[in-house]
Design a protein around this motif. Sequence first.
Motif, PDB file in Angstrom:
ATOM      1  N   LEU A  96       0.827  -1.209   0.000  1.00 47.09           N
ATOM      2  CA  LEU A  96       0.000   0.000   0.000  1.00 47.09           C
ATOM      3  C   LEU A  96       0.859   1.256   0.000  1.00 47.09           C
ATOM      4  O   LEU A  96       0.539   2.244  -0.676  1.00 47.09           O
ATOM      5  N   LEU A  97       1.970   1.237   0.748  1.00 49.51           N
ATOM      6  CA  LEU A  97       2.875   2.384   0.735  1.00 49.51           C
ATOM      7  C   LEU A  97       3.491   2.583  -0.639  1.00 49.51           C
ATOM      8  O   LEU A  97       3.651   3.722  -1.112  1.00 49.51           O
ATOM      9  N   TRP A  98       3.861   1.494  -1.296  1.00 55.63           N
ATOM     10  CA  TRP A  98       4.391   1.604  -2.656  1.00 55.63           C
ATOM     11  C   TRP A  98       3.350   2.184  -3.609  1.00 55.63           C
ATOM     12  O   TRP A  98       3.670   3.019  -4.458  1.00 55.63           O
ATOM     13  N   ILE A  99       2.112   1.750  -3.471  1.00 57.67           N
ATOM     14  CA  ILE A  99       1.055   2.259  -4.340  1.00 57.67           C
ATOM     15  C   ILE A  99       0.841   3.750  -4.106  1.00 57.67           C
ATOM     16  O   ILE A  99       0.690   4.532  -5.063  1.00 57.67           O
ATOM     17  N   VAL A 100       0.815   4.160  -2.839  1.00 58.71           N
ATOM     18  CA  VAL A 100       0.623   5.581  -2.530  1.00 58.71           C
ATOM     19  C   VAL A 100       1.777   6.410  -3.093  1.00 58.71           C
ATOM     20  O   VAL A 100       1.570   7.483  -3.680  1.00 58.71           O
ATOM     21  N   ALA A 101       3.011   5.913  -2.923  1.00 60.14           N
ATOM     22  CA  ALA A 101       4.163   6.647  -3.453  1.00 60.14           C
ATOM     23  C   ALA A 101       4.107   6.742  -4.979  1.00 60.14           C
ATOM     24  O   ALA A 101       4.390   7.806  -5.561  1.00 60.14           O
ATOM     25  N   ALA A 102       3.740   5.646  -5.651  1.00 58.29           N
ATOM     26  CA  ALA A 102       3.646   5.663  -7.107  1.00 58.29           C
ATOM     27  C   ALA A 102       2.551   6.612  -7.579  1.00 58.29           C
ATOM     28  O   ALA A 102       2.729   7.354  -8.562  1.00 58.29           O
ATOM     29  N   LEU A 103       1.415   6.600  -6.905  1.00 57.49           N
ATOM     30  CA  LEU A 103       0.328   7.507  -7.279  1.00 57.49           C
ATOM     31  C   LEU A 103       0.733   8.958  -7.047  1.00 57.49           C
ATOM     32  O   LEU A 103       0.393   9.850  -7.848  1.00 57.49           O
ATOM     33  N   PHE A 104       1.468   9.212  -5.983  1.00 56.87           N
ATOM     34  CA  PHE A 104       1.949  10.560  -5.690  1.00 56.87           C
ATOM     35  C   PHE A 104       2.885  11.042  -6.801  1.00 56.87           C
ATOM     36  O   PHE A 104       2.788  12.190  -7.270  1.00 56.87           O
ATOM     37  N   ILE A 105       3.793  10.186  -7.255  1.00 55.11           N
ATOM     38  CA  ILE A 105       4.708  10.543  -8.337  1.00 55.11           C
ATOM     39  C   ILE A 105       3.947  10.760  -9.638  1.00 55.11           C
ATOM     40  O   ILE A 105       4.233  11.699 -10.404  1.00 55.11           O
ATOM     41  N   VAL A 226       7.732   1.370 -11.803  1.00 53.19           N
ATOM     42  CA  VAL A 226       6.847   0.698 -12.763  1.00 53.19           C
ATOM     43  C   VAL A 226       5.395   1.106 -12.536  1.00 53.19           C
ATOM     44  O   VAL A 226       4.654   1.420 -13.487  1.00 53.19           O
ATOM     45  N   LEU A 227       4.966   1.109 -11.268  1.00 50.61           N
ATOM     46  CA  LEU A 227       3.594   1.519 -10.972  1.00 50.61           C
ATOM     47  C   LEU A 227       3.353   2.981 -11.354  1.00 50.61           C
ATOM     48  O   LEU A 227       2.256   3.337 -11.816  1.00 50.61           O
ATOM     49  N   SER A 228       4.360   3.820 -11.175  1.00 50.84           N
ATOM     50  CA  SER A 228       4.205   5.223 -11.558  1.00 50.84           C
ATOM     51  C   SER A 228       3.942   5.360 -13.047  1.00 50.84           C
ATOM     52  O   SER A 228       3.087   6.150 -13.474  1.00 50.84           O
ATOM     53  N   LEU A 229       4.657   4.583 -13.861  1.00 53.44           N
ATOM     54  CA  LEU A 229       4.434   4.627 -15.304  1.00 53.44           C
ATOM     55  C   LEU A 229       3.025   4.146 -15.656  1.00 53.44           C
ATOM     56  O   LEU A 229       2.333   4.760 -16.488  1.00 53.44           O
ATOM     57  N   TYR A 230       2.586   3.063 -15.035  1.00 51.42           N
ATOM     58  CA  TYR A 230       1.238   2.558 -15.307  1.00 51.42           C
ATOM     59  C   TYR A 230       0.179   3.563 -14.867  1.00 51.42           C
ATOM     60  O   TYR A 230      -0.790   3.825 -15.602  1.00 51.42           O
ATOM     61  N   THR A 262      -6.625  16.650  -7.622  1.00 51.30           N
ATOM     62  CA  THR A 262      -5.479  16.045  -8.305  1.00 51.30           C
ATOM     63  C   THR A 262      -4.566  17.105  -8.910  1.00 51.30           C
ATOM     64  O   THR A 262      -3.338  16.970  -8.890  1.00 51.30           O
ATOM     65  N   GLY A 263      -5.162  18.174  -9.453  1.00 58.27           N
ATOM     66  CA  GLY A 263      -4.335  19.248  -9.987  1.00 58.27           C
ATOM     67  C   GLY A 263      -3.514  19.932  -8.911  1.00 58.27           C
ATOM     68  O   GLY A 263      -2.330  20.250  -9.103  1.00 58.27           O
ATOM     69  N   SER A 264      -4.117  20.148  -7.743  1.00 61.06           N
ATOM     70  CA  SER A 264      -3.390  20.765  -6.631  1.00 61.06           C
ATOM     71  C   SER A 264      -2.255  19.874  -6.143  1.00 61.06           C
ATOM     72  O   SER A 264      -1.162  20.347  -5.840  1.00 61.06           O
ATOM     73  N   VAL A 265      -2.514  18.569  -6.082  1.00 57.83           N
ATOM     74  CA  VAL A 265      -1.466  17.642  -5.643  1.00 57.83           C
ATOM     75  C   VAL A 265      -0.302  17.648  -6.629  1.00 57.83           C
ATOM     76  O   VAL A 265       0.880  17.683  -6.248  1.00 57.83           O
ATOM     77  N   GLY A 266      -0.609  17.604  -7.925  1.00 54.79           N
ATOM     78  CA  GLY A 266       0.452  17.629  -8.929  1.00 54.79           C
ATOM     79  C   GLY A 266       1.277  18.899  -8.871  1.00 54.79           C
ATOM     80  O   GLY A 266       2.518  18.862  -8.912  1.00 54.79           O
ATOM     81  N   ILE A 384       3.129  13.526   1.984  1.00 59.61           N
ATOM     82  CA  ILE A 384       1.766  13.607   1.451  1.00 59.61           C
ATOM     83  C   ILE A 384       0.794  14.224   2.447  1.00 59.61           C
ATOM     84  O   ILE A 384      -0.409  14.308   2.156  1.00 59.61           O
ATOM     85  N   ALA A 385       1.288  14.675   3.597  1.00 61.58           N
ATOM     86  CA  ALA A 385       0.386  15.176   4.640  1.00 61.58           C
ATOM     87  C   ALA A 385      -0.334  16.444   4.194  1.00 61.58           C
ATOM     88  O   ALA A 385      -1.561  16.560   4.337  1.00 61.58           O
ATOM     89  N   ILE A 386       0.403  17.404   3.648  1.00 60.18           N
ATOM     90  CA  ILE A 386      -0.215  18.684   3.290  1.00 60.18           C
ATOM     91  C   ILE A 386      -1.197  18.532   2.116  1.00 60.18           C
ATOM     92  O   ILE A 386      -2.305  19.076   2.185  1.00 60.18           O
ATOM     93  N   PRO A 387      -0.870  17.814   1.032  1.00 58.89           N
ATOM     94  CA  PRO A 387      -1.900  17.605   0.004  1.00 58.89           C
ATOM     95  C   PRO A 387      -3.138  16.884   0.525  1.00 58.89           C
ATOM     96  O   PRO A 387      -4.258  17.208   0.127  1.00 58.89           O
ATOM     97  N   THR A 388      -2.944  15.916   1.406  1.00 56.79           N
ATOM     98  CA  THR A 388      -4.092  15.214   1.980  1.00 56.79           C
ATOM     99  C   THR A 388      -4.941  16.152   2.826  1.00 56.79           C
ATOM    100  O   THR A 388      -6.182  16.145   2.740  1.00 56.79           O
ATOM    101  N   ALA A 389      -4.284  16.975   3.645  1.00 51.55           N
ATOM    102  CA  ALA A 389      -5.025  17.950   4.455  1.00 51.55           C
ATOM    103  C   ALA A 389      -5.764  18.945   3.568  1.00 51.55           C
ATOM    104  O   ALA A 389      -6.910  19.327   3.861  1.00 51.55           O
ATOM    105  N   ALA A 390      -5.127  19.376   2.470  1.00 53.22           N
ATOM    106  CA  ALA A 390      -5.792  20.305   1.552  1.00 53.22           C
ATOM    107  C   ALA A 390      -7.017  19.668   0.909  1.00 53.22           C
ATOM    108  O   ALA A 390      -8.067  20.316   0.747  1.00 53.22           O
ATOM    109  N   ALA A 391      -6.911  18.394   0.533  1.00 52.25           N
ATOM    110  CA  ALA A 391      -8.056  17.706  -0.061  1.00 52.25           C
ATOM    111  C   ALA A 391      -9.207  17.585   0.941  1.00 52.25           C
ATOM    112  O   ALA A 391     -10.374  17.791   0.590  1.00 52.25           O
ATOM    113  N   ILE A 392      -8.878  17.265   2.196  1.00 52.84           N
ATOM    114  CA  ILE A 392      -9.926  17.148   3.213  1.00 52.84           C
ATOM    115  C   ILE A 392     -10.597  18.497   3.459  1.00 52.84           C
ATOM    116  O   ILE A 392     -11.828  18.591   3.562  1.00 52.84           O
TER     117      ILE A 392
END
Length: 407
Positions: A96-105, A226-230, A262-266, A384-392
């Motif tokens: 799950l941590l790998w997935i979160v990191a890949a999605l963040f990238i 690899v997950l980031s590319l997918y 998603t735009g703000s996170v990017g 990822i704390a600040i983007p998550t807080a901003a989304a909430i």
Amino acid sequence: MQDQDPHRRGALAGLLNSVAHRLRQPLPGAQPRLRFEMPPEEQNGAAAQGGTGTRFGDPGPRISAQHPLYVGFMGTVGVGLALLVYWIGSNTTQLLLWIVAALFIALGLDPVVRWLEGRKLPRAAGIVVAVATLALAVTGFFATLIPTIVQQVTQIVQEAPRWITEFINSDFFRSIDTQFGVRERITQELQKFVNDPEAMGGIFGGVVGFGSTLANGLFGTLIVLVLSLYFLAALPAMKKWGYRLAPRSRRPRVEALAEEITGSVGNYVIGQAVVALLNATFAFIVMSIVGVPFAVLLAFVVALLAFIPLVGGLIAGVIVSLIALTAGWQTAVVYAICYFAYLQFEAYFISPRIMQKAVAVPGAVAVISVIAGGSLLGVLGALIAIPTAAAILLLVKELFIVRQDKH
């Protein structure tokens, strides 16, 4: 001869058409590639149901939601599903941590890919350009940095015995040794440690554990890349699938909120990378001018810590200032004044301009979210704390507060 030319041309055209028709035919035994496609969106619910009340006809009478049997069964199912989710999450934490990191990238690279798409470049080509540019930049950075880091680390290892010797021969250590017998105590503990087979076995186990940790780290890095590319390639399709999960009447609102988040996170990821690069560059320049040892290695540490919002720069300044004391207290004071002054300049002039399209979180909420994220998920949680807080905060403002204002 003139009469035969049209016949010949007709025969040749027929032969070419026959060959083209055969080429368009699938090979014997070949099957079309299966694709997981989205079902078509229904425009009229009543028409799709065929006037029978449901799509598959009348299902008959249903059990009441207040029936004790129904309540007990659904409660048991809910508890079972909650336990199942907890068991899966506790046993796949690393994944799950790998997935979160890949999605963040992926979210961080998505604005670059969309910018390239706006320049009439296909998304696939934009992904290749963005990833290749990032890979070349990282490779060039480390190719330039690693030899210097190795040299400076080797220098630290070579100088460590001299530092220890000077410390042992200093008046401060002699006074402490006279009062508390530190030297004798250290000698006894070393002899006990060397003669203890379990301690020596622990050293071997520590070396093996370090090798295992390094191998897991390299494997995790490969999985994240690899997950980031997918994720980057499938991000538009993932968004469409996510929007289809919402009721049709609310999809425009869900899509608008999701795109903003998603735009703000990017934008936050890109902005934080630029801020970290500027921070490390300034620190390296000041360290080179005032004569702080191991400037390249420390600049790399500053760059890594600067990715942690709010507290990363402060921690980096304290660490480098303490190391600068080895060159003299004047050097440490000058560096600390320059670096912490830059942090103030960065907070009021650089970050607001770079982060103007990113997230906006109150200071207290940002500090609490960074501490909580770091406590829960370590460095990744702090990132990822600040983007998550901003989304909430955005969801609370756009959903809960709007609904409360209507009552």
